[in-house]
Each structure stands twice: as structure tokens, then as C-alpha cells.
Design an enzyme around this catalytic site. Structure first.
Site, PDB file in Angstrom:
ATOM      1  N   TRP A   1       0.829  -1.216   0.000  1.00  0.00           N
ATOM      2  CA  TRP A   1       0.000   0.000   0.000  1.00  0.00           C
ATOM      3  C   TRP A   1       0.857   1.258   0.000  1.00  0.00           C
ATOM      4  CZ3 TRP A   1      -4.622  -0.892   3.964  1.00  0.00           C
ATOM      5  CH2 TRP A   1      -5.374  -2.001   3.538  1.00  0.00           C
TER       6      TRP A   1
ATOM      7  N   HIS B   1      12.887  -2.475  -0.822  1.00  0.00           N
ATOM      8  CA  HIS B   1      12.114  -1.949  -1.961  1.00  0.00           C
ATOM      9  C   HIS B   1      12.918  -0.830  -2.622  1.00  0.00           C
ATOM     10  CE1 HIS B   1       9.028   0.098  -4.251  1.00  0.00           C
ATOM     11  NE2 HIS B   1       8.322  -1.010  -4.175  1.00  0.00           N
TER      12      HIS B   1
ATOM     13  N   GLU C   1      12.135   1.943  -3.633  1.00  0.00           N
ATOM     14  CA  GLU C   1      11.856   3.286  -3.103  1.00  0.00           C
ATOM     15  C   GLU C   1      12.633   3.528  -1.810  1.00  0.00           C
ATOM     16  OE1 GLU C   1       7.584   2.968  -3.280  1.00  0.00           O
ATOM     17  OE2 GLU C   1       7.720   2.985  -5.466  1.00  0.00           O
TER      18      GLU C   1
ATOM     19  N   GLY D   1       1.539  -2.799  -6.259  1.00  0.00           N
ATOM     20  CA  GLY D   1       1.457  -1.485  -5.638  1.00  0.00           C
ATOM     21  C   GLY D   1       0.101  -0.847  -5.904  1.00  0.00           C
ATOM     22  N   GLY D   2       0.051   0.004  -6.931  1.00  0.00           N
ATOM     23  CA  GLY D   2      -1.158   0.781  -7.215  1.00  0.00           C
ATOM     24  C   GLY D   2      -2.443  -0.027  -7.247  1.00  0.00           C
TER      25      GLY D   2
HETATM   26  P1  PGA Z   1       3.151  -0.814  -8.845  1.00  0.00           P
HETATM   27  O1  PGA Z   1       4.167  -0.948  -7.605  1.00  0.00           O
HETATM   28  O2  PGA Z   1       2.320  -2.068  -8.872  1.00  0.00           O
HETATM   29  O3  PGA Z   1       2.343   0.415  -8.517  1.00  0.00           O
HETATM   30  O4  PGA Z   1       3.993  -0.663 -10.060  1.00  0.00           O
HETATM   31  C1  PGA Z   1       4.796  -2.173  -7.308  1.00  0.00           C
HETATM   32  C2  PGA Z   1       5.699  -2.012  -6.119  1.00  0.00           C
HETATM   33  O5  PGA Z   1       6.384  -0.982  -6.007  1.00  0.00           O
HETATM   34  O6  PGA Z   1       5.764  -2.897  -5.262  1.00  0.00           O
END
Ligand code: PGA
Length: 251
Positions: free
Chosen positions: A13, A99, A101, A235-236
Site C-alpha cells: 500500500w 524496496h 523506493e 502497488g497501485g
Molecule cells: P506498482 O508498484 O504495482 O504500482 O507498479 C509495485 C511495487 O512498487 O511494489
């Protein structure tokens, strides 16, 4: 898909959700998951602030709860951080680590991810360790070397025994609507499988390798059907219960 391995569909999330939306989303996922008899195991990873709330909404049901990061120490003077035992105490069973990020926003390298994975396992959490190349690395033909280096540097010795999960997430596919070709996903997952087997022996053949990066209901089925793709990190699309459940149903 790896024969005999139950796929995992995990929702990341990220930094989304206040208490009311988090509970509603968790309840909608749980309702859609029914008794959990689907082919896939389901996991949602809300932000720290929602762990208790989401855990309460999912209690007794088939959908597991995980966190998105942990500190490498069990406790101490680390303002703003959260430890693996704290996550376990709050009801988490899994934790996403490394991750892209976190690697980008917080400068986390493989050594940091390894230390966090060790802490997670020590606390009884299953680590979901993310690896993946940048677009430049793929264009340069270095994708497999980068991912191999990340695996070697990020996975602790106890990874296989903990039932650890690897998530292959090409950085350029995250949140962009772009995905690698099926052939490229299959080739990378085969390379990851080979590395896991080389390191962990037979147990490495049964560890789950998820694909992540713009997985949607429309593209999930062919990706999830690929050899060595044992689920998805979403993710999204995990923020919309119907989409997350449709991805799980595509297994
Ligand atoms: P996404 O993100 O499905 O929005 O591309 C995946 C993730 O970062 O785990």
C-alpha cells in the site's frame, strides 16, 4: 508458477491510507477472499500506522498482514524507526525489505537490507526482499548482474529456512504502467531461481519469487503463468480491492 508452491499475491500500500480507508480496504479484500480457498495466499502491507487497524479487520481470516520496512536493531535510540519485534507485536507476519523506493529515498544498500532481513527473521517475520535493475542498467545489458549482486548481498543465511520471499521489481516498471516482456520476466526469474538453488540447495527451488511492477488485472494472468513466477507484489492496483482480488483470481 513453481509446481507444489502456493503463490503469494502481496499488496504494497506504500504511503497510502488513513484509518477509515485502510479498514474498509482490508475488509473488502477479506470479503472477496472468502474462506481463503483460492489458489493464492493473500497478503496486504499497509503503512505502520494502520497495522493494528488492518490486523483487526483481517483477524481470523485468510489474508495476512505485513509491514513495508523495519530497522535492523530490535530497539534503541533510532528516532522515527520501527523494529521487527514491534511489527511482530503489532500483528505483522511479513515485512517488505529493500524496496527500490527505500533503496532510492533512504540510500539503503544491500548490507542494510541484509541486516534488516536478519532482524526480521530473528523476530519471526518472513522477509520479502526486493531486487531489480534500473532502466539504464537494463539498457546497458547489466540487469542480471545487478539482480544477482543484490541477491548475494541482501539475503541472509537463514533466508531459506525462514521461508523468505524474493520480489523481482524492475525499477522502471514500478508505477509506470510499463512491464518487461514475458520472455524477460521469465529469464530473470530463471536466473534468480538458479542463484537461490546454488546458495540454498533444494530449499532454494521452493522459495517464492514474485514479480512486481505495474501488475494489473489486465496483465496478471500471463505473467503469473510464467515458470518461476510464484505470485506478485502489487502497488497501485492493491489500493482497489476489486483489482487486487482480480489479480489473485488470475493465478
Ligand atoms: P506498482 O508498484 O504495482 O504500482 O507498479 C509495485 C511495487 O512498487 O511494489
Amino acid at each position: 508458477m513453481t509446481p507444489g508452491v502456493r503463490p503469494l499475491i502481496a499488496g504494497n500500500w506504500k504511503m497510502h491510507g488513513l484509518r477509515a480507508d485502510g479498514s474498509a480496504l482490508a475488509r473488502a479484500v477479506a470479503e472477496g477472499a472468502g474462506g481463503g480457498a483460492g489458489a493464492a495466499e493473500l497478503l496486504v502491507c499497509p503503512p505502520f500506522t494502520l497495522l493494528r487497524e488492518v490486523g483487526a479487520a483481517l483477524e481470523g481470516g485468510p489474508v495476512a498482514v505485513g509491514a513495508q520496512d523495519c530497522h535492523a536493531a530490535a530497539k534503541g535510540a533510532h528516532t522515527g524507526d520501527v523494529s521487527a519485534p514491534m511489527l511482530r507485536d503489532a500483528g505483522a507476519r511479513f515485512v517488505i525489505l529493500g524496496h527500490s523506493e527505500r533503496r532510492a529515498d533512504h540510500g539503503e544498500g544491500d548490507a542494510a537490507v541484509l541486516a534488516k532481513a536478519e532482524a526480521a527473521i530473528a523476530a519471526g517475520l518472513v522477509p520479502v526482499v526486493c531486487v531489480g535493475e534500473s532502466e539504464g542498467e537494463r539498457v546497458a545489458g547489466d540487469a542480471e548482474a545487478v539482480v544477482t549482486r543484490q541477491l548475494d548481498g541482501s539475503l541472509p543465511e537463514a533466508f531459506a529456512a525462514s521461508g523468505g520471499v524474493v520480489a523481482y521489481e524492475p525499477v522502471w516498471a514500478i508505477g509506470t504502467g510499463r512491464t518487461p516482456t514475458e520472455a524477460d520476466i521469465a529469464a530473470m526469474h530463471a536466473a534468480i531461481r538458479a542463484r537461490l538453488r546454488a546458495r540454498f540447495g533444494e530449499a532454494g527451488g521452493r522459495l517464492r519469487i514474485l514479480y512486481g511492477g505495474s501488475v494489473k488485472p489486465a496483465n496478471a494472468a500471463p505473467i503469473l503463468a510464467l515458470e518461476n513466477v510464484d505470485g506478485a507484489l502489487v502497488g497501485g492496483a492493491s489500493l482497489v480491492a476489486a483489482d487486487f482480488l482480480a489479480i489473485a483470481a488470475a493465478v
